[in-house]
Design an enzyme around this catalytic site. Structure first.
Site, mmCIF file in Angstrom:
data_model
loop_
_atom_site.group_PDB
_atom_site.id
_atom_site.type_symbol
_atom_site.label_atom_id
_atom_site.label_comp_id
_atom_site.label_asym_id
_atom_site.label_seq_id
_atom_site.Cartn_x
_atom_site.Cartn_y
_atom_site.Cartn_z
ATOM 1 N N CYS A 46 14.743 16.877 95.628
ATOM 2 C CA CYS A 46 15.524 16.147 94.602
ATOM 3 C C CYS A 46 15.553 16.910 93.297
ATOM 4 O O CYS A 46 16.556 16.880 92.572
ATOM 5 C CB CYS A 46 14.907 14.776 94.347
ATOM 6 S SG CYS A 46 14.968 13.694 95.762
HETATM 7 C C1 BEZ Z 1 12.257 15.786 98.345
HETATM 8 O O1 BEZ Z 1 13.118 15.407 97.557
HETATM 9 O O2 BEZ Z 1 11.773 16.887 98.241
HETATM 10 C C2 BEZ Z 1 11.807 14.925 99.477
HETATM 11 C C3 BEZ Z 1 11.723 13.555 99.288
HETATM 12 C C4 BEZ Z 1 11.265 12.774 100.321
HETATM 13 C C5 BEZ Z 1 10.901 13.359 101.530
HETATM 14 C C6 BEZ Z 1 11.036 14.735 101.709
HETATM 15 C C7 BEZ Z 1 11.472 15.519 100.659
#
Ligand code: BEZ
Length: 212
Positions: A46
């Site tokens: 994210c």
């Molecule tokens: C991420 O945004 O890196 C992420 C969020 C939840 C699970 C896996 C990755």
């Protein structure tokens, strides 16, 4: 809440965000909109997505598209996270991130898919036209970051096909030839498209991008 489908009215909502309270319809005004969800704050993928989105804001602005992100954490958390995003992605997050702690918007837009994860949102995208209808949806799992070049490409196609009787072929990008809408007979198409029409097959007629 049943899934929202193409052509449905985007439900309005009021929600807290990193930039104050947002009423979706007021925020969008007469613009196009893109609403995209993030599983949670301070997550690695994210962080890259929001930095990328911020760096693409000029391209969304050019297309008259208002950006709106969502994550299921609170406003104070978003504000702290934005500092990290700005630092590591060398950007300024310059659009609101909804603080959807009570999952109201996530539920309204069916962004939580319990068989994938019962608490985090998946990576949803909704593109909303100025008349507030949903023109495009996309769902990626949390582990796959989205391609913002593809989202701009989709917006180019949506805006072109909203105004011209054409469709866009596989891998199309702005400026490339487009497909004449199947509803138009070829002789009519030749009158409509001054740049010319090539009849590859009676059902496959190509014409230069009318906006290029
Ligand atoms: C991420 O945004 O890196 C992420 C969020 C939840 C699970 C896996 C990755």
């Amino acid at each position: 809440m049943a899934s929202l489908r193409l052509g449905d009215k985007a439900p309005n909502f009021k929600a807290e965000s990193s930039m104050g309270t947002i009423d979706l319809y007021d925020y969008l005004g007469d613009s196009w909109g893109i609403l995209f969800s993030h599983p949670a704050d301070f997550t690695p993928v994210c962080t890259t997505e929001l930095g990328t989105a911020a760096n693409f804001k000029g391209e969304f602005d050019k297309r008259n598209v208002k950006m709106l992100a969502l994550s299921v954490d609170g406003k104070a958390s978003h504000i702290e996270w934005i500092k990290d995003i700005n630092e590591v992605q060398q950007t300024t997050v310059n659009f609101p991130i909804i603080a959807d702690e009570d999952r109201k918007v996530s539920d309204l837009y069916d962004m939580i898919h319990p068989n994938a994860d019962s608490t985090l949102t998946v990576r949803s995208v909704f593109i909303i036209a100025p008349d507030k209808t949903i023109k495009f949806t996309l769902t990626y799992p949390a582990s796959t970051g989205r391609n913002f070049y593809e989202l701009l490409r989709v917006i180019d196609s949506l805006q072109l096909t909203a105004n011209h009787k054409v469709a866009t072929p596989a891998n199309w990008e702005h400026g490339q030839d487009v497909v004449v809408s199947p509803a138009i007979p070829t002789d009519e198409a030749r009158e409509l498209f001054a740049k010319g029409v090539e009849e590859v097959k009676p059902y496959l007629r190509m014409t230069p991008d009318p906006t290029a």
